[in-house]
Design a protein around this motif. Structure first.
Motif, short mmCIF file in Angstrom:
data_model
loop_
_atom_site.label_atom_id
_atom_site.label_comp_id
_atom_site.label_asym_id
_atom_site.label_seq_id
_atom_site.Cartn_x
_atom_site.Cartn_y
_atom_site.Cartn_z
N GLN A 13 0.85 -1.19 0.00
CA GLN A 13 0.00 0.00 0.00
C GLN A 13 0.89 1.25 0.00
O GLN A 13 1.78 1.37 0.83
CB GLN A 13 -0.91 0.01 1.24
N ASP A 32 -2.80 8.79 4.45
CA ASP A 32 -2.39 7.52 3.84
C ASP A 32 -2.22 6.43 4.90
O ASP A 32 -2.62 5.28 4.71
CB ASP A 32 -1.08 7.69 3.07
N ARG A 35 -5.64 5.41 6.26
CA ARG A 35 -6.34 4.59 5.28
C ARG A 35 -5.88 3.13 5.34
O ARG A 35 -6.70 2.20 5.25
CB ARG A 35 -6.10 5.16 3.87
N SER A 40 -8.94 0.51 4.33
CA SER A 40 -9.86 1.06 3.33
C SER A 40 -9.07 1.45 2.09
O SER A 40 -8.08 2.18 2.19
CB SER A 40 -10.59 2.29 3.88
N PRO A 41 -9.48 1.00 0.91
CA PRO A 41 -8.79 1.38 -0.33
C PRO A 41 -9.16 2.80 -0.76
O PRO A 41 -8.54 3.36 -1.66
CB PRO A 41 -9.30 0.35 -1.35
N ASP A 42 -10.16 3.38 -0.11
CA ASP A 42 -10.67 4.68 -0.53
C ASP A 42 -10.00 5.81 0.25
O ASP A 42 -10.00 5.81 1.48
CB ASP A 42 -12.19 4.73 -0.31
N TYR A 43 -9.45 6.79 -0.46
CA TYR A 43 -8.75 7.91 0.16
C TYR A 43 -9.71 8.73 1.03
O TYR A 43 -9.35 9.16 2.13
CB TYR A 43 -8.13 8.79 -0.91
N ASN A 44 -10.92 8.96 0.54
CA ASN A 44 -11.87 9.79 1.28
C ASN A 44 -12.25 9.18 2.63
O ASN A 44 -12.48 9.91 3.60
CB ASN A 44 -13.13 10.03 0.45
N THR A 45 -12.30 7.86 2.70
CA THR A 45 -12.59 7.20 3.97
C THR A 45 -11.50 7.50 4.98
O THR A 45 -11.76 7.80 6.15
CB THR A 45 -12.73 5.68 3.78
N ARG A 47 -9.50 10.08 4.94
CA ARG A 47 -9.55 11.50 5.27
C ARG A 47 -10.63 11.79 6.32
O ARG A 47 -10.40 12.52 7.29
CB ARG A 47 -9.82 12.32 4.01
#
Length: 302
Positions: A13, A32, A35, A40-45, A47
């Protein structure tokens, strides 16, 4: 702060990082790290999780959030944005605040990253050895790896020359790189990456062997011309960059005329490596009776 936008890998990752050579300290993108720890693969999650955690730490009276810095790092869309970063000590405090089975492995990873960077400062050859291992794990061919490592050396020699000519690291380096790339390939770096379907990935890591060689020729030609003519500052170095790129453009045209095939390919690393993998698998799956008989060497008379 120097060597920003380095990518460190934790369990494959990517984690953006910056190395402060004066403080001898890594700074990591907190989003990062979060995450990865929350899986979670999603950046917004990541954040959103960090924003909530940051608020909770503030309410608890923690000085951690106050002491965190921000650095401009490349986001997923390729743009530079201010990003919350933390040094190793701060990051360990954040890790302790996140319930995750990856917490302990991550602590060990942090220690390993720090130790390796110090070793590389003392012995730069170790950085090359680790780069070799990384490319091998990713499935690149030995010939490609050899050219890529050589390309890194050529690039470092070029940036050292730019620094000596008064070119500023960062935006000016990027503009000069664009001039070189456009001169030999006919595309800017951004257009070249779009052709290969790339976003934040390194363009050179997604070039074919021939593309890498021509890019090296363009960069080493730029360096040699610069050393000969000693341009002063950015604008004069920009003209040299165009001339250096044209040297590789001429070579590219000559090669394409000989082979009748374009040098530049839209294939990225995954596609290029897939071709190699398919060839290996095809040979491995071939039955012994399908293989050509070995050639017998003629015996020489004594």
């Amino acid at each position: 702060m120097s060597e920003q936008d380095k990518i460190q890998l934790f369990e494959n990752q990517p984690i953006r990082a910056a190395w402060d050579s004066e403080q001898e300290e890594w700074y990591f993108s907190i989003v990062d790290v979060v995450r990865v720890l929350v899986d979670s693969p999603d950046y917004n999650t990541g954040r959103k999780y960090w924003n909530k955690l940051k608020q909770r730490l503030k309410e608890e009276g923690s000085q951690l959030v106050t002491n965190c810095h921000q650095l401009k790092m490349t986001a997923a869309d390729g743009k530079k944005r201010l990003t919350d970063v933390a040094d190793t000590q701060q990051l360990l405090r954040i890790v302790q605040s996140i319930p995750s089975p990856k917490a302990e492995p991550f602590k060990l990873w942090l220690a390993q990253v720090g130790r390796e960077r110090i070793e590389e400062t003392i012995d730069p050859e170790q950085a090359i050895d680790r780069a070799l291992e990384t490319y091998q794990r990713k499935g690149y061919s030995p010939d490609w790896i050899h050219q890529r490592i050589l390309a890194i050396r050529v690039r470092n020699e070029l940036t050292a020359e730019w620094q000596a000519r008064g070119v500023e690291q960062g935006r000016e380096y990027a503009i000069l790189t664009d001039e070189i790339t456009r001169a030999w390939s006919g595309m800017t770096t951004k257009q070249y990456k779009q052709l290969k379907g790339l976003k934040k990935q390194n363009l050179r890591d997604n070039m074919s062997t021939t593309e890498i060689i021509l890019n090296m020729l363009a960069e080493t030609s730029t360096k040699d011309i610069s050393k000969k003519e000693r341009p002063e500052g950015f604008e004069e170095s920009r003209q040299v960059a165009k001339r250096g790129g044209r040297v590789a453009h001429i070579a590219r045209q000559a090669l394409e005329a000989e082979t009748g095939e374009p040098v530049i390919t839209s294939k990225n690393a995954a596609q290029l490596n897939a071709v190699v993998t398919q060839m290996i698998e095809a040979v491995a799956s071939t039955k012994p009776e399908e293989l050509p008989p070995p050639t017998e060497e003629k015996k020489t008379e004594e």
